[in-house]
Motif scaffolding. Sequence first.
Motif, PDB file in Angstrom:
ATOM      1  N   TYR A 363       0.818  -1.209   0.000  1.00  0.00           N
ATOM      2  CA  TYR A 363       0.000   0.000   0.000  1.00  0.00           C
ATOM      3  C   TYR A 363       0.857   1.267   0.000  1.00  0.00           C
ATOM      4  CZ  TYR A 363      -3.957  -3.033   0.613  1.00  0.00           C
ATOM      5  OH  TYR A 363      -4.904  -4.002   0.411  1.00  0.00           O
ATOM      6  N   LEU A 364       2.103   1.140   0.428  1.00  0.00           N
ATOM      7  CA  LEU A 364       3.038   2.254   0.299  1.00  0.00           C
ATOM      8  C   LEU A 364       3.327   2.521  -1.175  1.00  0.00           C
ATOM      9  CD1 LEU A 364       4.500   4.008   2.449  1.00  0.00           C
ATOM     10  CD2 LEU A 364       6.510   2.557   2.121  1.00  0.00           C
ATOM     11  N   ALA A 365       3.472   1.449  -1.954  1.00  0.00           N
ATOM     12  CA  ALA A 365       3.719   1.596  -3.391  1.00  0.00           C
ATOM     13  C   ALA A 365       2.527   2.222  -4.111  1.00  0.00           C
ATOM     14  CB  ALA A 365       4.047   0.237  -4.003  1.00  0.00           C
ATOM     15  N   LEU A 366       1.297   1.989  -3.599  1.00  0.00           N
ATOM     16  CA  LEU A 366       0.103   2.567  -4.229  1.00  0.00           C
ATOM     17  C   LEU A 366       0.079   4.086  -4.140  1.00  0.00           C
ATOM     18  CD1 LEU A 366      -2.852   0.207  -3.243  1.00  0.00           C
ATOM     19  CD2 LEU A 366      -1.694   0.398  -5.441  1.00  0.00           C
ATOM     20  N   LEU A 367       0.857   4.674  -3.232  1.00  0.00           N
ATOM     21  CA  LEU A 367       0.892   6.131  -3.108  1.00  0.00           C
ATOM     22  C   LEU A 367       1.487   6.796  -4.335  1.00  0.00           C
ATOM     23  CD1 LEU A 367       2.020   6.532   0.626  1.00  0.00           C
ATOM     24  CD2 LEU A 367      -0.250   6.934  -0.331  1.00  0.00           C
ATOM     25  N   LEU A 368       2.174   6.027  -5.159  1.00  0.00           N
ATOM     26  CA  LEU A 368       2.747   6.600  -6.385  1.00  0.00           C
ATOM     27  C   LEU A 368       1.656   6.985  -7.383  1.00  0.00           C
ATOM     28  CD1 LEU A 368       5.764   4.162  -6.903  1.00  0.00           C
ATOM     29  CD2 LEU A 368       5.837   6.529  -6.083  1.00  0.00           C
ATOM     30  N   LEU A 385       6.429  20.586  -5.929  1.00  0.00           N
ATOM     31  CA  LEU A 385       6.837  19.189  -5.873  1.00  0.00           C
ATOM     32  C   LEU A 385       7.149  18.783  -4.432  1.00  0.00           C
ATOM     33  CD1 LEU A 385       7.457  16.642  -7.522  1.00  0.00           C
ATOM     34  CD2 LEU A 385       9.826  17.462  -7.749  1.00  0.00           C
ATOM     35  N   LEU A 386       7.704  19.712  -3.654  1.00  0.00           N
ATOM     36  CA  LEU A 386       7.997  19.441  -2.247  1.00  0.00           C
ATOM     37  C   LEU A 386       6.714  19.138  -1.475  1.00  0.00           C
ATOM     38  CD1 LEU A 386       9.907  19.361   0.194  1.00  0.00           C
ATOM     39  CD2 LEU A 386       9.590  21.849   0.411  1.00  0.00           C
ATOM     40  N   GLN A 387       5.630  19.900  -1.748  1.00  0.00           N
ATOM     41  CA  GLN A 387       4.355  19.659  -1.070  1.00  0.00           C
ATOM     42  C   GLN A 387       3.847  18.240  -1.329  1.00  0.00           C
ATOM     43  OE1 GLN A 387       2.281  23.284  -2.585  1.00  0.00           O
ATOM     44  NE2 GLN A 387       1.374  23.325  -0.553  1.00  0.00           N
ATOM     45  N   LEU A 388       3.852  17.836  -2.600  1.00  0.00           N
ATOM     46  CA  LEU A 388       3.323  16.529  -2.966  1.00  0.00           C
ATOM     47  C   LEU A 388       4.151  15.405  -2.345  1.00  0.00           C
ATOM     48  CD1 LEU A 388       2.444  17.061  -6.746  1.00  0.00           C
ATOM     49  CD2 LEU A 388       0.943  17.259  -4.765  1.00  0.00           C
ATOM     50  N   ILE A 389       5.478  15.501  -2.471  1.00  0.00           N
ATOM     51  CA  ILE A 389       6.340  14.435  -1.963  1.00  0.00           C
ATOM     52  C   ILE A 389       6.276  14.371  -0.435  1.00  0.00           C
ATOM     53  CG2 ILE A 389       8.732  13.656  -1.756  1.00  0.00           C
ATOM     54  CD1 ILE A 389       9.216  14.714  -4.558  1.00  0.00           C
ATOM     55  N   ALA A 390       6.279  15.553   0.216  1.00  0.00           N
ATOM     56  CA  ALA A 390       6.219  15.584   1.680  1.00  0.00           C
ATOM     57  C   ALA A 390       4.905  14.992   2.179  1.00  0.00           C
ATOM     58  CB  ALA A 390       6.385  17.015   2.174  1.00  0.00           C
ATOM     59  N   THR A 391       3.800  15.339   1.516  1.00  0.00           N
ATOM     60  CA  THR A 391       2.493  14.815   1.929  1.00  0.00           C
ATOM     61  C   THR A 391       2.405  13.314   1.685  1.00  0.00           C
ATOM     62  OG1 THR A 391       1.514  16.949   1.322  1.00  0.00           O
ATOM     63  CG2 THR A 391       0.008  15.122   1.710  1.00  0.00           C
ATOM     64  N   MET A 392       2.975  12.852   0.570  1.00  0.00           N
ATOM     65  CA  MET A 392       2.956  11.425   0.266  1.00  0.00           C
ATOM     66  C   MET A 392       3.721  10.643   1.338  1.00  0.00           C
ATOM     67  SD  MET A 392       4.428   9.375  -3.068  1.00  0.00           S
ATOM     68  CE  MET A 392       6.139   9.632  -2.576  1.00  0.00           C
ATOM     69  N   THR A 459       7.833  23.936   6.772  1.00  0.00           N
ATOM     70  CA  THR A 459       6.786  23.024   7.246  1.00  0.00           C
ATOM     71  C   THR A 459       6.793  21.728   6.461  1.00  0.00           C
ATOM     72  OG1 THR A 459       5.370  24.858   7.948  1.00  0.00           O
ATOM     73  CG2 THR A 459       4.306  22.735   7.557  1.00  0.00           C
ATOM     74  N   PHE A 460       6.881  21.829   5.135  1.00  0.00           N
ATOM     75  CA  PHE A 460       6.846  20.619   4.309  1.00  0.00           C
ATOM     76  C   PHE A 460       8.158  19.845   4.391  1.00  0.00           C
ATOM     77  CE2 PHE A 460       3.315  22.978   2.369  1.00  0.00           C
ATOM     78  CZ  PHE A 460       2.349  21.989   2.428  1.00  0.00           C
ATOM     79  N   ILE A 461       9.261  20.536   4.650  1.00  0.00           N
ATOM     80  CA  ILE A 461      10.519  19.823   4.882  1.00  0.00           C
ATOM     81  C   ILE A 461      10.422  18.994   6.158  1.00  0.00           C
ATOM     82  CG2 ILE A 461      12.960  20.121   5.471  1.00  0.00           C
ATOM     83  CD1 ILE A 461      13.030  22.500   3.558  1.00  0.00           C
ATOM     84  N   ILE A 462       9.817  19.572   7.191  1.00  0.00           N
ATOM     85  CA  ILE A 462       9.615  18.836   8.459  1.00  0.00           C
ATOM     86  C   ILE A 462       8.698  17.642   8.229  1.00  0.00           C
ATOM     87  CG2 ILE A 462       8.632  18.990  10.777  1.00  0.00           C
ATOM     88  CD1 ILE A 462       9.544  21.905  10.847  1.00  0.00           C
ATOM     89  N   MET A 463       7.616  17.842   7.450  1.00  0.00           N
ATOM     90  CA  MET A 463       6.717  16.724   7.131  1.00  0.00           C
ATOM     91  C   MET A 463       7.461  15.614   6.411  1.00  0.00           C
ATOM     92  SD  MET A 463       3.102  18.391   5.894  1.00  0.00           S
ATOM     93  CE  MET A 463       2.415  16.780   5.547  1.00  0.00           C
ATOM     94  N   LEU A 464       8.312  15.994   5.463  1.00  0.00           N
ATOM     95  CA  LEU A 464       9.086  15.010   4.709  1.00  0.00           C
ATOM     96  C   LEU A 464      10.014  14.226   5.628  1.00  0.00           C
ATOM     97  CD1 LEU A 464       9.963  13.797   2.002  1.00  0.00           C
ATOM     98  CD2 LEU A 464      11.571  15.706   1.756  1.00  0.00           C
TER      99      LEU A 464
END
Length: 500
Positions: A363-368, A385-392, A459-464
């Motif tokens: 299910y981790l792979a499904l996040l792609l 791109l940082l927002q999307l990757i950090a949220t994923m 914020t998104f760097i911390i999320m990542l």
Amino acid sequence: MNRLELFRTLRRHIKLSQKRSVNFEQNRTAKFLIYLGAGFVCCYLMFIAVMLSLIANSLTDLTTIEFFFGLLPFILVIDFSLRFVGQQTPAQLIKPYSLLPIPRHACVETFILTSMVSENNLIWMFLTVPFAIMSVVFIHGFWTALAFVFFMQVIIVVNSQNYMLWRTLTTRNVLWWIGAVVVYALLFLPWIISGDFDMQFEAFSWFGSRLIKGNLLMILLLAAILAAYFFINRHIQYVFTKRETAQTSEKAIKHVSEFRQLDRFGQTGEYIKLEIKSIMRNKNMRGSFLYSIIFNIILSILISYTDFYDDSFSSMFFMTYVFILSGGMLLIKVMGAEGNYIDGLMVHKENILQLLHAKYYFYLALLLLPLVIMIPTVFMGKYSLLQLIATMFFGGGPVYCAFMQMAVWNKMTMPLNTKLVARANVETNWFAVIVEMLAMFSPVIFIAIVSSFCSETTTFIIMLIVGLAFIAASPYWMRNIYNRFMRVRYKNMESFRATR
């Protein structure tokens, strides 16, 4: 035993089965939070009622009743959407009664009548009653206000039967959702045809005013619609449950996929194969998986290519929701399907641990998937791109970690193919609902708190970083889940066997 006595007896059996459920204690704790949330919803509806009353009382070209009924299509659409959480999927205790000398449709009728008097249908009274007190009683009189509340409640009951009909049909084929969309599109037909919202408003205002005034034709029309839904639901659910009860074998599998590319991952790869093949071969797992993918794609497209969710909160909330939707629909039920063959999984040491690892990685792979769909928003300037990757990664880290905890708490076997009949009463797991709601709002709350002290980029760097840390630490917290599961394994295994 007449029909009334039979109805009361079956209702008592359903209540007793709920109290004897393996989730009863767990649900009793979770229901406190559910009722607390419902209390806030009721207060919110009362606030909306006050606002609507102030608007309605200031109008001169419409009566207050006409104004409220003009909003009826929107209320029905919202009610239909909320029933995905509040109203159970159709399920009857057919098997224990199938050989008894009782009328054929008794169990189905009991379920339908129970759903009509369910407390879920009463929540809209927190909107209609305050509105009636503020805008109907002193203008039109007490009996008119009472008629307004009563007929609105009947309409809500009709809507609940409409939901039951389409939810039952979609258990057979997902394409039946098209029928549900068409039905609710018909409510907006005057607007669609004329292109003028006033025509839409006037049509339902006219219907509402005639209904409340006691127009016999409108009353008979409403009663006929309710009766039609009752008998249609009665027939369809009886036919579907009879088919499932009588079903003895599945179609032969003509082709068996080997997925040899997963052999390199050893035992974990074998369990990934098991997950994939379970989704391909079992009706319920396949349906849930397809629903999650379809909803994920639709929501991703709406966010990416429309301005439907362009305000700051909606944009952030639904962007994070895209990355936790699959886990919320599928991973929250972890170990439910495995309850059908839990005894075999317990034969070898640490089988469960490898299974949990396989599910998490799959299910981790499904996040792609949502990431790929939403990549164009980077070029459109809507998200970075940082927002999307950090949220994923945040969704795949702490949020999926929360979902995986349900491996310890899920105690009910999920039927692999039967949807409408079960050995035990399949009621809502409210504890899972609480976990799902917390997981849904946690990324937005985290972003709101951190962004009040840091810039958006920070914020998104911390999320990542947090997301990557949870994923890197997955062997450790997965081992913790496994150890806790093993401590209660005999209790859980007994519950899985009892609910097959």
